[in-house]
Design a protein around this motif. Structure first.
Motif, PDB file in Angstrom:
ATOM      1  N   GLU A 390      34.941  95.675  31.100  1.00 24.01           N
ATOM      2  CA  GLU A 390      34.135  94.456  31.802  1.00 24.01           C
ATOM      3  C   GLU A 390      34.966  94.005  32.769  1.00 24.01           C
ATOM      4  OE1 GLU A 390      31.438  92.838  31.208  1.00 24.01           O
ATOM      5  OE2 GLU A 390      30.754  94.476  29.781  1.00 24.01           O
ATOM      6  N   ARG A 393      35.071  96.002  36.127  1.00 20.17           N
ATOM      7  CA  ARG A 393      33.720  95.804  36.749  1.00 20.17           C
ATOM      8  C   ARG A 393      33.769  94.699  37.671  1.00 20.17           C
ATOM      9  NH1 ARG A 393      29.026  98.691  35.717  1.00 20.17           N
ATOM     10  NH2 ARG A 393      29.633  99.818  34.013  1.00 20.17           N
TER      11      ARG A 393
ATOM     12  N   HIS B  20      22.896  98.153  27.463  1.00 20.26           N
ATOM     13  CA  HIS B  20      23.564  96.770  27.691  1.00 20.26           C
ATOM     14  C   HIS B  20      22.301  95.885  27.374  1.00 20.26           C
ATOM     15  CE1 HIS B  20      27.062  97.963  29.558  1.00 20.26           C
ATOM     16  NE2 HIS B  20      26.388  99.070  30.441  1.00 20.26           N
ATOM     17  N   VAL B  27      19.051  97.565  28.682  1.00 20.25           N
ATOM     18  CA  VAL B  27      19.035  98.682  29.760  1.00 20.25           C
ATOM     19  C   VAL B  27      20.132  99.836  29.060  1.00 20.25           C
ATOM     20  CG1 VAL B  27      20.390  99.223  32.030  1.00 20.25           C
ATOM     21  CG2 VAL B  27      19.215  97.223  31.623  1.00 20.25           C
ATOM     22  N   ALA B  29      22.407 102.414  29.949  1.00 20.58           N
ATOM     23  CA  ALA B  29      23.169 102.983  31.182  1.00 20.58           C
ATOM     24  C   ALA B  29      23.344 104.632  31.130  1.00 20.58           C
ATOM     25  CB  ALA B  29      24.502 102.174  31.359  1.00 20.58           C
ATOM     26  N   PRO B  48      23.072 110.427  41.325  1.00 24.50           N
ATOM     27  CA  PRO B  48      22.685 108.919  42.269  1.00 24.50           C
ATOM     28  C   PRO B  48      23.385 107.718  41.707  1.00 24.50           C
ATOM     29  CG  PRO B  48      20.802 109.736  41.110  1.00 24.50           C
ATOM     30  CD  PRO B  48      21.844 110.754  40.873  1.00 24.50           C
ATOM     31  N   SER B  49      23.433 106.862  42.588  1.00 22.12           N
ATOM     32  CA  SER B  49      23.951 105.391  41.960  1.00 22.12           C
ATOM     33  C   SER B  49      23.146 104.851  41.053  1.00 22.12           C
ATOM     34  CB  SER B  49      23.761 104.627  43.231  1.00 22.12           C
ATOM     35  OG  SER B  49      24.590 103.251  43.086  1.00 22.12           O
ATOM     36  N   GLY B  50      23.857 104.433  40.032  1.00 30.27           N
ATOM     37  CA  GLY B  50      23.080 103.864  38.963  1.00 30.27           C
ATOM     38  C   GLY B  50      22.770 105.018  37.994  1.00 30.27           C
ATOM     39  N   SER B  51      23.178 106.142  38.188  1.00 27.32           N
ATOM     40  CA  SER B  51      22.709 107.080  37.110  1.00 27.32           C
ATOM     41  C   SER B  51      23.666 107.096  35.726  1.00 27.32           C
ATOM     42  CB  SER B  51      22.887 108.523  37.594  1.00 27.32           C
ATOM     43  OG  SER B  51      24.186 108.789  38.134  1.00 27.32           O
ATOM     44  N   GLY B  52      24.719 106.268  35.629  1.00 26.27           N
ATOM     45  CA  GLY B  52      25.602 106.294  34.592  1.00 26.27           C
ATOM     46  C   GLY B  52      26.693 107.064  34.546  1.00 26.27           C
ATOM     47  N   LYS B  53      27.300 107.325  35.738  1.00 23.87           N
ATOM     48  CA  LYS B  53      28.404 108.133  35.628  1.00 23.87           C
ATOM     49  C   LYS B  53      29.874 107.346  35.295  1.00 23.87           C
ATOM     50  CE  LYS B  53      28.056 108.695  40.357  1.00 23.87           C
ATOM     51  NZ  LYS B  53      26.741 107.971  40.632  1.00 23.87           N
ATOM     52  N   SER B  54      29.919 106.061  35.888  1.00 23.80           N
ATOM     53  CA  SER B  54      31.045 105.171  35.491  1.00 23.80           C
ATOM     54  C   SER B  54      30.724 104.686  34.172  1.00 23.80           C
ATOM     55  CB  SER B  54      31.007 104.028  36.318  1.00 23.80           C
ATOM     56  OG  SER B  54      31.330 104.301  37.896  1.00 23.80           O
ATOM     57  N   THR B  55      29.736 104.652  33.501  1.00 21.64           N
ATOM     58  CA  THR B  55      29.463 104.214  32.062  1.00 21.64           C
ATOM     59  C   THR B  55      30.206 105.344  31.357  1.00 21.64           C
ATOM     60  OG1 THR B  55      27.516 102.993  32.757  1.00 21.64           O
ATOM     61  CG2 THR B  55      27.863 103.301  30.528  1.00 21.64           C
ATOM     62  N   GLU B 176      35.247 108.330  41.358  1.00 21.36           N
ATOM     63  CA  GLU B 176      35.150 108.231  42.870  1.00 21.36           C
ATOM     64  C   GLU B 176      36.613 107.885  43.220  1.00 21.36           C
ATOM     65  OE1 GLU B 176      31.633 106.678  44.475  1.00 21.36           O
ATOM     66  OE2 GLU B 176      30.654 106.083  42.699  1.00 21.36           O
ATOM     67  N   HIS B 209      30.961 111.872  45.325  1.00 19.33           N
ATOM     68  CA  HIS B 209      29.753 112.237  45.970  1.00 19.33           C
ATOM     69  C   HIS B 209      29.956 113.201  46.975  1.00 19.33           C
ATOM     70  CE1 HIS B 209      27.394 109.218  44.275  1.00 19.33           C
ATOM     71  NE2 HIS B 209      28.380 107.978  44.495  1.00 19.33           N
TER      72      HIS B 209
HETATM   73  N1  LIG Z   1      27.436  95.389  31.892  1.00 21.26           N
HETATM   74  C1  LIG Z   1      26.190  95.923  32.367  1.00 21.26           C
HETATM   75  N2  LIG Z   1      25.007  94.938  32.063  1.00 21.26           N
HETATM   76  C2  LIG Z   1      23.878  95.664  32.402  1.00 21.26           C
HETATM   77  N3  LIG Z   1      23.568  96.729  32.764  1.00 21.26           N
HETATM   78  C3  LIG Z   1      24.718  97.448  33.253  1.00 21.26           C
HETATM   79  C4  LIG Z   1      25.880  96.973  32.849  1.00 21.26           C
HETATM   80  N4  LIG Z   1      26.907  97.946  33.235  1.00 21.26           N
HETATM   81  C5  LIG Z   1      26.227  98.909  33.865  1.00 21.26           C
HETATM   82  N5  LIG Z   1      24.858  98.609  33.999  1.00 21.26           N
HETATM   83  C6  LIG Z   1      23.718  99.480  34.281  1.00 21.26           C
HETATM   84  O1  LIG Z   1      23.999 100.734  33.800  1.00 21.26           O
HETATM   85  C7  LIG Z   1      23.443 101.612  35.093  1.00 21.26           C
HETATM   86  C8  LIG Z   1      24.498 102.734  35.050  1.00 21.26           C
HETATM   87  O2  LIG Z   1      25.535 102.041  35.780  1.00 21.26           O
HETATM   88  P1  LIG Z   1      26.780 102.903  36.356  1.00 21.26           P
HETATM   89  O3  LIG Z   1      27.845 101.847  36.874  1.00 21.26           O
HETATM   90  O4  LIG Z   1      27.233 103.437  35.294  1.00 21.26           O
HETATM   91  O5  LIG Z   1      26.370 103.614  37.347  1.00 21.26           O
HETATM   92  P2  LIG Z   1      27.015 105.140  38.307  1.00 21.26           P
HETATM   93  O6  LIG Z   1      26.466 106.045  38.435  1.00 21.26           O
HETATM   94  O7  LIG Z   1      28.458 104.749  38.266  1.00 21.26           O
HETATM   95  O8  LIG Z   1      26.606 104.344  39.852  1.00 21.26           O
HETATM   96  P3  LIG Z   1      27.646 104.168  41.211  1.00 21.26           P
HETATM   97  O9  LIG Z   1      27.312 105.515  41.791  1.00 21.26           O
HETATM   98  O10 LIG Z   1      26.855 103.380  41.931  1.00 21.26           O
HETATM   99  O11 LIG Z   1      28.750 103.811  41.014  1.00 21.26           O
HETATM  100  C9  LIG Z   1      23.262 100.945  36.042  1.00 21.26           C
HETATM  101  O12 LIG Z   1      21.528 100.703  36.214  1.00 21.26           O
HETATM  102  C10 LIG Z   1      23.634  99.651  35.968  1.00 21.26           C
HETATM  103  O13 LIG Z   1      22.979  98.536  36.602  1.00 21.26           O
END
Ligand SMILES: Nc1ncnc2c1ncn2[C@@H]1O[C@H](COP(=O)(O)OP(=O)(O)OP(=O)(O)O)[C@@H](O)[C@H]1O
Ligand SMILES: [Mg+2]
Lengths: 395, 248
Positions: A390, A393, B20, B27, B29, B48-55, B176, B209
Motif C-alpha cells: 500500500e 502504491r 482486492h 477485483v 489483480a 499490458p498495463s493492469g495485467s497484474g505484473k506489479s501485483t 519496470e 516493456h
Molecule cells: N489496491 C487495489 N485495489 C483495487 N484494485 C487494485 C489494487 N491494486 C491493484 N489493483 C488492480 O489490479 C490490477 C493489476 O494491477 P497491477 O498494478 O498489478 O498491474 P500492472 O500489470 O503492474 O500494470 P502497469 O503495467 O500499469 O504497472 C489492475 O487492474 C489494478 O487496477
C-alpha cells in the motif's frame, strides 16, 4: 544510522515546521518551569526573611471567642474585623511575669487618625502606637535618632511623604490629628516582607490611644528569649491572658505558624498555576501529534521503501516515536532555557532569588518525554502498520 | 547462499490469486498464477498495463500476501508468514528494484546501499564492506558520497540495484526498473542486470516493456488479465518480440 540520527535528520530537514511544532512544548514547559521556580523562589525568600527574626516572635491577636481553635492563623488580619479587647494592662501583666522565656513585650495599636505637618495631612501613611521594645523585637534599624518614648519615629517613605526628605528631621513637628509631636528618629528603608514599615509613623502607644480616645490595642508582640523557648513563652502568655480574658477572645500565634501558612498558600497557588500551564503543554502535545500524523502521510513512500528493504514494524515505530520524543525534548530544553532567563530577570526585578531548580528541570524533561511518547504513539503506530505494498502504491 | 547452488528452485508458486475488495466489487489483480523459477535464471515478465505484473512482483517480494495459493521461496513456504518474519526475509533474501527512483533523498548513495543491511542487523564493518563492493560492481564506487539529487536517473537506478544486491539476496526482483529512464540508460540498466545474473549467478525476475529485453534474458513470461498466457525461452527472439508487440 540509528532511530535518533534518522529522527534528528528529519527534524533538521524540516527546520521551520519542527520549530513551530516544538513551540507548543516550549511555551508549556516555559510556563510550568517558570511558575514552579518563581514559587520556590518566593517561598525560600519568605523563609529567609523569617530566619532573620529567628522565628522567636509570638503575636497575640484578638479573636472571636470559641473560634480560636478553628482559626489558627489570625496573624493575617491584625486589628481586622474582630474587635479587639486587648489592652495595655494585658501587656503589663505579661511583662510582670518576668518569665525567663520572654525577652520583650510590646503593644501594637493601629491609630486611626490622620498624620501630617503644619502644611497639611499626608495620605497613605499608617500610624502605629507602640513602645521601645517593639523596635528591638522587630529588629528595626534607625538611620537617625531613636525612639525615646515621647517622640515620633518615621518610616523612610513616611519621612519623605511628610517632609520631602529623610535627613536631619529630628526635632521637627508632626501632627497626629491635632496633637503636635516631635520627631525623634528616622528608620532605615526596609525591603522584603517588612517593607510596610517604610510607610508607617510610630508614636508612643499612650499618646496615640489618647489622641483618638481608644482603650484597646491591636496586637501584642512577644519575643521569646530563644528559638527553643518559643513554646514556653506561648504557654506563659496564654496562661496570663486566660485569666484576664475568661471568654478567650484572643489567639496566640507563633511566627513560624504564619510562615507555614504562607508557604502552604504559596504552594497551592503554584500548583494551581502550574496545572494551568500544564494545559498548554497538553496543547503542545496535540500539536506534535497533529504534525506527526501529517508527517506519516507525507512519508508513505519512505515508509514503503524502508519496509521493502526489510524494516520491521518495530523499526518504523521506533523511528517515528524517536522523532516525536526528540521534537518534544527539543521544545522542553528551549523552554527550560528561556525559563532560566525569565526567572532570573523576574527574580532580580522583584528582589528575591529565583533560579530554575534541578527538580523543575527534571520535571520538564520528564514531561516533554512523556508528551512526546503519549502523542507520538498514535502516528508511529499508524506508520508502522502500513502495508508495504500500500505504502509503495501511493506515488 | 542459495544463489550459488546450481539447479535449486528459487520461486515455486502455485495458484496464486490476489483479490482486492469483496463480493461484486471484487477485483482479481492476479487470478491463478503458477510459476517456477530455477536458481540462476533471469526471467522477463511482460504484459499490458493492469495485467497484474506489479501485483505478482509484490507477492513474490513478500511485500504483499496472496489471497489464495502457495508460495515457496528457496524451498520454504512463505505464503503464511507473520509480518515480522516476512520483513526479515525481505531484507536478507530478496532485493527489490522499483520503477521510480526509490532512494531516500536525505541519505548519501552509500547510506542508501547500507540501509537494508541496517535492518538486517549486519555489523557496521560488514555493511560498509558489502556496500563498497556493491557500488564498485555497478560501476559507481566513486559516487558513494553523493546524494540522490546529485545523480542522474540512470546512476540513481544503478545505486538502487547496488542496494538490492548488497545483502547477497537469493532473488532480485525489478518492477519496470527502466520505466523512468531514457532508452539508452534503460538499456545500460538491463545490461547490468544481465551482468549480475551471469557474474553472481543471481536469480532475477524483471518487469519491462522494452521489446528488446530478449537481448538480455533467456526466458519471457507474459501476463494478461492476471494470468500467464505465455512462457517461452528466448531462443526465438523474433517470436518473443512479435508477441510482446501484439500484447502491448
Ligand atoms: N489496491 C487495489 N485495489 C483495487 N484494485 C487494485 C489494487 N491494486 C491493484 N489493483 C488492480 O489490479 C490490477 C493489476 O494491477 P497491477 O498494478 O498489478 O498491474 P500492472 O500489470 O503492474 O500494470 P502497469 O503495467 O500499469 O504497472 C489492475 O487492474 C489494478 O487496477
Ligand atoms: Mg506495475
Amino acid at each position: 544510522m540509528n532511530a535518533f540520527t534518522i529522527a534528528l535528520d528529519s527534524i533538521w530537514s524540516h527546520r521551520l515546521r519542527s520549530a513551530l511544532t516544538a513551540l507548543g512544548i516550549v511555551i508549556g514547559v516555559f510556563a510550568v518551569v517558570t511558575l514552579t521556580s518563581l514559587g520556590a523562589g518566593v517561598s525560600s525568600y519568605v523563609s529567609g526573611q523569617f530566619k532573620v527574626f529567628g522565628a522567636t516572635l509570638v503575636t497575640v491577636s484578638p479573636a472571636t471567642p470559641g473560634q480560636t481553635a478553628r482559626h489558627p492563623h489570625p496573624g493575617f488580619s491584625p486589628g481586622g474585623n474582630v474587635p479587639s479587647t486587648l489592652t495595655l494592662g494585658d501587656v503589663s501583666a505579661i511583662s510582670a511575669l518576668h518569665s525567663p522565656a520572654i525577652a520583650r513585650v510590646a503593644p501594637m495599636a493601629v491609630i486611626p487618625a490622620p498624620i501630617g505637618t503644619s502644611l497639611g495631612q499626608s495620605s497613605g501613611l499608617s500610624v502605629i502606637g507602640t513602645n521601645a521594645a517593639y523596635f528591638l523585637a522587630e529588629q528595626m534599624k534607625f538611620s537617625g535618632g531613636r525612639f525615646n518614648g515621647t517622640g515620633v519615629v518615621l518610616g523612610s517613605k513616611a519621612a519623605v511623604a511628610l517632609f520631602g526628605h529623610q535627613k536631619h528631621l529630628e526635632g521637627r513637628t508632626v501632627y497626629l490629628g491635632k496633637t503636635p509631636l516631635v520627631v525623634s528618629g528616622i528608620l532605615k528603608a526596609s525591603t522584603g516582607i517588612t517593607s510596610a514599615e517604610n510607610n508607617m509613623v510610630f508614636v508612643p502607644v499612650t499618646t496615640g490611644l489618647n489622641a483618638v480616645g481608644l482603650k484597646n490595642i491591636s496586637q501584642i508582640v512577644v519575643q521569646a528569649t530563644s528559638d527553643q523557648s518559643v513554646n514556653q513563652a506561648v504557654s506563659a502568655v496564654t496562661g496570663v491572658l486566660n485569666h484576664r480574658h475568661p471568654v478567650h477572645d484572643f489567639s496566640v500565634t507563633k511566627d513560624t505558624q504564619f510562615l507555614t501558612t504562607i508557604n502552604k498558600t504559596l504552594s497551592t497557588i503554584t500548583i494551581f498555576l502550574s496545572g494551568l500551564a500544564a494545559i498548554s503543554l497538553l496543547v503542545g502535545g496535540i500539536g506534535i501529534m497533529n504534525i506527526m500524523l501529517v508527517t506519516v502521510t507525507e512519508r508513505f513512500r519512505e515508509i514503503g521503501i524502508r519496509k521493502a528493504l526489510g524494516a520491521r514494524d518495530g523499526d518504523i515505530l521506533v523511528q517515528f516515536l524517536a522523532e516525536s520524543v526528540l521534537l518534544a525534548l527539543l521544545g522542553g530544553a528551549i523552554g527550560v532555557g528561556l525559563s532560566a532567563i525569565a526567572s532570573h530577570v523576574i527574580g532580580k526585578l522583584a528582589g528575591f532569588p529565583a533560579g530554575v531548580t534541578v527538580g523543575s528541570i527534571v520535571l520538564a524533561i520528564g514531561f516533554s518525554v512523556g508528551v512526546g511518547i503519549v502523542f507520538g504513539v498514535l502516528p508511529a503506530l499508524r506508520a508502522s502498520r502500513l502495508m508495504p505494498a500500500e505504502a509503495l502504491r501511493t506515488e | 547462499m542459495l544463489n550459488n547452488v546450481q539447479g535449486g528452485v528459487v520461486i515455486d508458486a502455485k495458484g496464486l490469486i490476489r483479490q482486492h475488495g469483496n463480493g461484486q466489487s471484487a477485483v482479481k489483480a492476479i487470478n491463478g498464477i503458477d510459476l517456477v523459477v530455477q536458481s540462476g535464471e533471469m526471467v522477463a515478465l511482460m504484459g499490458p498495463s493492469g495485467s497484474g505484473k506489479s501485483t505478482l512482483m509484490q507477492i513474490l517480494g513478500l511485500l504483499d500476501r496472496p489471497s489464495q495459493g502457495s508460495y515457496h521461496l528457496a524451498g520454504k513456504d512463505v505464503s503464511r508468514l507473520s509480518k515480522g518474519e516476512s520483513a526479515a526475509l525481505r531484507g536478507r533474501r530478496i532485493g527489490f528494484v522499483f520503477q521510480g527512483i526509490h532512494l531516500l533523498p536525505r541519505l548519501t548513495a552509500i547510506r542508501n546501499v547500507e540501509l537494508p543491511m541496517v535492518y538486517a542487523r549486519f555489523s557496521s564493518a560488514e555493511r560498509r564492506r558489502r556496500a563498497e563492493d556493491s557500488l564498485d560492481r555497478v560501476g559507481l564506487g566513486t559516487f558513494a558520497g553523493r546524494r540522490p539529487n546529485q545523480l542522474s536517473g540512470g546512476q540513481a537506478q544503478r545505486i538502487a540495484i547496488a542496494r538490492a544486491v548488497a545483502p547477497g539476496p537469493d532473488l532480485l526482483l525489478a518492477d519496470e526498473p527502466t520505466g523512468a529512464l531514457d532508452r539508452a540508460s534503460g538499456r545500460d540498466v538491463l545490461a547490468l542486470f544481465q551482468q549480475l545474473n551471469q557474474e553472481l549467478g543471481l536469480t532475477i525476475v524483471i518487469v519491462t516493456h522494452d521489446p528488446l529485453v530478449g537481448r538480455h534474458t533467456k526466458r519471457i513470461v507474459e501476463l494478461e488479465d492476471g494470468r500467464i498466457i505465455g512462457d517461452r525461452p528466448v531462443e526465438d527472439r523474433i517470436l518473443a518480440q512479435n508477441t510482446s508487440e501484439v500484447g502491448a
